[in-house]
Design a protein around this motif. Structure first.
Motif, PDB file in Angstrom:
ATOM      1  N   PRO A 288       0.831  -1.216   0.000  1.00  0.00           N
ATOM      2  CA  PRO A 288       0.000   0.000   0.000  1.00  0.00           C
ATOM      3  C   PRO A 288       0.864   1.264   0.000  1.00  0.00           C
ATOM      4  CG  PRO A 288      -0.832  -1.597   1.588  1.00  0.00           C
ATOM      5  CD  PRO A 288       0.475  -2.132   1.097  1.00  0.00           C
ATOM      6  N   GLY A 289       0.442   2.221  -0.805  1.00  0.00           N
ATOM      7  CA  GLY A 289       1.171   3.479  -0.886  1.00  0.00           C
ATOM      8  C   GLY A 289       2.238   3.499  -1.964  1.00  0.00           C
ATOM      9  N   GLN A 290       2.487   2.356  -2.611  1.00  0.00           N
ATOM     10  CA  GLN A 290       3.466   2.298  -3.690  1.00  0.00           C
ATOM     11  C   GLN A 290       2.776   1.894  -4.989  1.00  0.00           C
ATOM     12  OE1 GLN A 290       7.262   0.354  -2.886  1.00  0.00           O
ATOM     13  NE2 GLN A 290       6.699   0.154  -0.736  1.00  0.00           N
ATOM     14  N   VAL A 291       3.422   2.214  -6.081  1.00  0.00           N
ATOM     15  CA  VAL A 291       2.875   1.889  -7.396  1.00  0.00           C
ATOM     16  C   VAL A 291       3.955   1.152  -8.195  1.00  0.00           C
ATOM     17  CG1 VAL A 291       1.979   2.794  -9.574  1.00  0.00           C
ATOM     18  CG2 VAL A 291       1.346   3.887  -7.401  1.00  0.00           C
ATOM     19  N   SER A 292       3.572   0.069  -8.818  1.00  0.00           N
ATOM     20  CA  SER A 292       4.482  -0.675  -9.685  1.00  0.00           C
ATOM     21  C   SER A 292       3.823  -0.871 -11.034  1.00  0.00           C
ATOM     22  CB  SER A 292       4.821  -2.041  -9.063  1.00  0.00           C
ATOM     23  OG  SER A 292       5.647  -2.791  -9.935  1.00  0.00           O
ATOM     24  N   GLU A 293       4.524  -0.506 -12.074  1.00  0.00           N
ATOM     25  CA  GLU A 293       4.002  -0.662 -13.427  1.00  0.00           C
ATOM     26  C   GLU A 293       4.818  -1.715 -14.172  1.00  0.00           C
ATOM     27  OE1 GLU A 293       1.333   0.577 -14.616  1.00  0.00           O
ATOM     28  OE2 GLU A 293       0.872   1.998 -12.995  1.00  0.00           O
ATOM     29  N   PRO A 294       4.192  -2.466 -15.075  1.00  0.00           N
ATOM     30  CA  PRO A 294       4.920  -3.480 -15.850  1.00  0.00           C
ATOM     31  C   PRO A 294       6.012  -2.861 -16.705  1.00  0.00           C
ATOM     32  CG  PRO A 294       2.532  -3.747 -16.064  1.00  0.00           C
ATOM     33  CD  PRO A 294       2.755  -2.421 -15.411  1.00  0.00           C
ATOM     34  N   MET A 295       7.058  -3.636 -16.974  1.00  0.00           N
ATOM     35  CA  MET A 295       8.126  -3.200 -17.871  1.00  0.00           C
ATOM     36  C   MET A 295       7.866  -3.659 -19.300  1.00  0.00           C
ATOM     37  SD  MET A 295      11.627  -3.738 -15.642  1.00  0.00           S
ATOM     38  CE  MET A 295      12.653  -3.267 -17.037  1.00  0.00           C
ATOM     39  N   GLY A 296       7.014  -4.684 -19.444  1.00  0.00           N
ATOM     40  CA  GLY A 296       6.724  -5.186 -20.775  1.00  0.00           C
ATOM     41  C   GLY A 296       7.516  -6.434 -21.114  1.00  0.00           C
ATOM     42  N   LYS A 297       7.663  -6.682 -22.404  1.00  0.00           N
ATOM     43  CA  LYS A 297       8.296  -7.916 -22.862  1.00  0.00           C
ATOM     44  C   LYS A 297       9.749  -8.015 -22.424  1.00  0.00           C
ATOM     45  CE  LYS A 297       9.217 -10.565 -27.083  1.00  0.00           C
ATOM     46  NZ  LYS A 297       9.096 -10.583 -28.575  1.00  0.00           N
ATOM     47  N   ASP A 298      10.452  -6.882 -22.468  1.00  0.00           N
ATOM     48  CA  ASP A 298      11.865  -6.880 -22.078  1.00  0.00           C
ATOM     49  C   ASP A 298      11.991  -6.503 -20.608  1.00  0.00           C
ATOM     50  OD1 ASP A 298      12.790  -7.544 -24.662  1.00  0.00           O
ATOM     51  OD2 ASP A 298      12.549  -5.455 -25.293  1.00  0.00           O
ATOM     52  N   HIS A 299      12.073  -7.512 -19.775  1.00  0.00           N
ATOM     53  CA  HIS A 299      12.188  -7.299 -18.329  1.00  0.00           C
ATOM     54  C   HIS A 299      13.374  -8.125 -17.827  1.00  0.00           C
ATOM     55  CE1 HIS A 299       9.949  -6.863 -14.226  1.00  0.00           C
ATOM     56  NE2 HIS A 299      11.268  -6.872 -14.065  1.00  0.00           N
ATOM     57  N   PRO A 300      14.598  -7.604 -17.992  1.00  0.00           N
ATOM     58  CA  PRO A 300      15.774  -8.362 -17.564  1.00  0.00           C
ATOM     59  C   PRO A 300      15.869  -8.460 -16.044  1.00  0.00           C
ATOM     60  CG  PRO A 300      16.416  -6.170 -18.279  1.00  0.00           C
ATOM     61  CD  PRO A 300      14.946  -6.309 -18.587  1.00  0.00           C
ATOM     62  N   ILE A 301      16.267  -9.631 -15.559  1.00  0.00           N
ATOM     63  CA  ILE A 301      16.478  -9.802 -14.122  1.00  0.00           C
ATOM     64  C   ILE A 301      17.883 -10.342 -13.823  1.00  0.00           C
ATOM     65  CG2 ILE A 301      14.051 -10.041 -13.462  1.00  0.00           C
ATOM     66  CD1 ILE A 301      14.407 -13.065 -13.598  1.00  0.00           C
ATOM     67  N   ALA A 302      18.652 -10.647 -14.875  1.00  0.00           N
ATOM     68  CA  ALA A 302      20.068 -10.967 -14.739  1.00  0.00           C
ATOM     69  C   ALA A 302      20.748 -10.557 -16.038  1.00  0.00           C
ATOM     70  CB  ALA A 302      20.279 -12.454 -14.457  1.00  0.00           C
ATOM     71  N   TRP A 303      21.965 -10.006 -15.917  1.00  0.00           N
ATOM     72  CA  TRP A 303      22.663  -9.519 -17.102  1.00  0.00           C
ATOM     73  C   TRP A 303      24.164  -9.424 -16.836  1.00  0.00           C
ATOM     74  CZ3 TRP A 303      19.018  -6.548 -14.420  1.00  0.00           C
ATOM     75  CH2 TRP A 303      19.522  -5.497 -13.621  1.00  0.00           C
ATOM     76  N   HIS A 304      24.899  -9.158 -17.909  1.00  0.00           N
ATOM     77  CA  HIS A 304      26.324  -8.890 -17.762  1.00  0.00           C
ATOM     78  C   HIS A 304      26.703  -7.760 -18.699  1.00  0.00           C
ATOM     79  CE1 HIS A 304      27.749 -10.750 -21.580  1.00  0.00           C
ATOM     80  NE2 HIS A 304      26.695 -11.548 -21.424  1.00  0.00           N
ATOM     81  N   HIS A 305      27.809  -7.100 -18.414  1.00  0.00           N
ATOM     82  CA  HIS A 305      28.324  -6.043 -19.282  1.00  0.00           C
ATOM     83  C   HIS A 305      29.731  -5.689 -18.822  1.00  0.00           C
ATOM     84  CE1 HIS A 305      27.611  -2.369 -16.569  1.00  0.00           C
ATOM     85  NE2 HIS A 305      27.102  -3.363 -15.886  1.00  0.00           N
ATOM     86  N   ARG A 306      30.339  -4.732 -19.480  1.00  0.00           N
ATOM     87  CA  ARG A 306      31.658  -4.232 -19.106  1.00  0.00           C
ATOM     88  C   ARG A 306      31.508  -2.884 -18.423  1.00  0.00           C
ATOM     89  NH1 ARG A 306      35.926  -7.892 -20.168  1.00  0.00           N
ATOM     90  NH2 ARG A 306      37.254  -6.055 -19.966  1.00  0.00           N
ATOM     91  N   HIS A 307      32.328  -2.671 -17.409  1.00  0.00           N
ATOM     92  CA  HIS A 307      32.353  -1.358 -16.758  1.00  0.00           C
ATOM     93  C   HIS A 307      33.807  -1.026 -16.470  1.00  0.00           C
ATOM     94  CE1 HIS A 307      30.890   2.091 -14.595  1.00  0.00           C
ATOM     95  NE2 HIS A 307      31.567   1.745 -13.513  1.00  0.00           N
ATOM     96  N   GLU A 308      34.215   0.189 -16.849  1.00  0.00           N
ATOM     97  CA  GLU A 308      35.628   0.550 -16.796  1.00  0.00           C
ATOM     98  C   GLU A 308      36.399  -0.514 -17.583  1.00  0.00           C
ATOM     99  OE1 GLU A 308      36.460   3.373 -15.878  1.00  0.00           O
ATOM    100  OE2 GLU A 308      35.167   4.080 -14.269  1.00  0.00           O
ATOM    101  N   GLN A 309      37.338  -1.214 -16.946  1.00  0.00           N
ATOM    102  CA  GLN A 309      38.116  -2.236 -17.643  1.00  0.00           C
ATOM    103  C   GLN A 309      37.746  -3.648 -17.192  1.00  0.00           C
ATOM    104  OE1 GLN A 309      40.221  -1.410 -20.179  1.00  0.00           O
ATOM    105  NE2 GLN A 309      39.363   0.638 -19.817  1.00  0.00           N
ATOM    106  N   GLY A 310      36.615  -3.776 -16.499  1.00  0.00           N
ATOM    107  CA  GLY A 310      36.288  -5.065 -15.913  1.00  0.00           C
ATOM    108  C   GLY A 310      34.959  -5.645 -16.357  1.00  0.00           C
ATOM    109  N   ARG A 311      34.767  -6.903 -15.978  1.00  0.00           N
ATOM    110  CA  ARG A 311      33.519  -7.628 -16.235  1.00  0.00           C
ATOM    111  C   ARG A 311      32.583  -7.438 -15.042  1.00  0.00           C
ATOM    112  NH1 ARG A 311      37.709 -10.820 -17.867  1.00  0.00           N
ATOM    113  NH2 ARG A 311      37.862 -11.780 -15.801  1.00  0.00           N
ATOM    114  N   VAL A 312      31.276  -7.338 -15.345  1.00  0.00           N
ATOM    115  CA  VAL A 312      30.260  -7.205 -14.297  1.00  0.00           C
ATOM    116  C   VAL A 312      29.130  -8.189 -14.584  1.00  0.00           C
ATOM    117  CG1 VAL A 312      28.621  -5.671 -13.140  1.00  0.00           C
ATOM    118  CG2 VAL A 312      30.784  -4.745 -14.002  1.00  0.00           C
ATOM    119  N   PHE A 313      28.774  -8.961 -13.566  1.00  0.00           N
ATOM    120  CA  PHE A 313      27.611  -9.844 -13.647  1.00  0.00           C
ATOM    121  C   PHE A 313      26.628  -9.418 -12.575  1.00  0.00           C
ATOM    122  CE2 PHE A 313      25.437 -13.660 -11.910  1.00  0.00           C
ATOM    123  CZ  PHE A 313      24.600 -13.913 -12.991  1.00  0.00           C
ATOM    124  N   VAL A 314      25.366  -9.256 -12.967  1.00  0.00           N
ATOM    125  CA  VAL A 314      24.310  -8.841 -12.043  1.00  0.00           C
ATOM    126  C   VAL A 314      23.179  -9.855 -12.086  1.00  0.00           C
ATOM    127  CG1 VAL A 314      22.650  -7.037 -11.435  1.00  0.00           C
ATOM    128  CG2 VAL A 314      24.867  -6.398 -12.419  1.00  0.00           C
TER     129      VAL A 314
END
Length: 262
Positions: A202-228
């Motif tokens: 109660p008191g909060q609102v959540s809206e759908p993100m749609g078809k693309d709703h990532p919940i785990a990903w990876h990418h590069r940041h600075e000179q390193g690897r990142v896994f989320v």
């Protein structure tokens, strides 16, 4: 008589060498890499700690890597170069003071790597923009914990090996935005038709993100690897073989850069 004594000595020496050789693999086995895990108990996440620590220690023994577990941010004042990766386990970067943040930024710029798990992805907006870019997304709200269908986006990424294409899972499926236009590579999505993305407190609102709703990903940041991975809300999850395998795949890739199928 002399020959018999020599024979006995030779047999004794051979037996001793055989026993020594049997003991050598464990004694001389080198850890493949060193992982730092920062896990600080907080209001919503504390019961997971002994379970997650036990599971990660088992993984470290099974996969021959060294695990350093801490709830003290002072470790960031030391030499981070010794770690192949740093894991923020339900512990966001906001816990670090300015000097510790600077040391972590320096570590990433020198080729360090980072793993961000669940609550660690949530940090106050604009509190530390560099860390938000490291995460790759800003977490706004999250619906209540619900059972939904997680879908595999990248079958060639180690954190999905062992997972089915559609996976029944119960978690808080975070709603995210991308204020810094960071490019991420989705690993897992969640099918919003499989749960109620508007079901929130109660008191909060959540809206759908749609078809693309990532919940785990990876990418590069600075000179390193990142896994989320934003999965991992409660303690029992850290006993689940599929979830633990998901984590191990992320650890393996982040620490070594290996295992990804192209």
């Amino acid at each position: 008589m002399k020959n018999r004594r020599l024979t006995r000595m030779t047999r004794t020496l051979a037996a001793g060498l055989a026993l020594a050789t049997l003991g050598m693999p464990d004694a001389l086995a080198d850890n493949q890499f060193k992982l730092l895990v920062l896990a600080i108990p907080n209001k919503y996440h504390y019961e997971y700690i002994p379970i997650a620590r036990d599971s990660l220690e088992r993984l470290a023994k099974l996969h021959a890597f060294e695990l350093v577990w801490t709830n003290k941010t002072q470790v960031f004042e030391g030499d981070l170069r010794q770690y192949a990766a740093v894991m923020f386990l339900n512990t966001p970067g906001e816990e670090l003071n300015p000097a510790q943040r600077a040391k972590f930024e320096e570590y990433m710029r020198a080729g360090g790597n980072a793993i961000v798990v669940h609550r660690a992805a949530i940090t106050p907006a604009d509190n530390w923009p560099w860390y938000e870019k490291l995460v790759g997304r800003r977490v706004g709200v999250h619906p209540m914990l619900q059972t939904g269908v997680v879908t595999t986006v990248d079958k060639g990424f180690p954190a999905t090996y062992g997972l089915p294409e559609r996976w029944i899972w119960s978690d808080e499926f975070y709603v995210t935005t991308n204020p810094y236009n960071v490019k991420i590579n989705p690993v897992l999505n969640v099918d919003e038709s499989s749960y109620d993305p508007r079901k929130i407190w109660p008191g909060q609102v959540s809206e759908p993100m749609g078809k693309d709703h990532p919940i785990a990903w990876h990418h590069r940041h600075e000179q390193g690897r990142v896994f989320v991975t934003t999965l991992g809300h409660n303690g029992e999850m850290y006993r689940d073989p599929q979830y633990v395998g998901h984590l191990m795949g992320g650890i393996y890739w982040t620490a070594t850069g290996l295992g990804q199928r192209r």
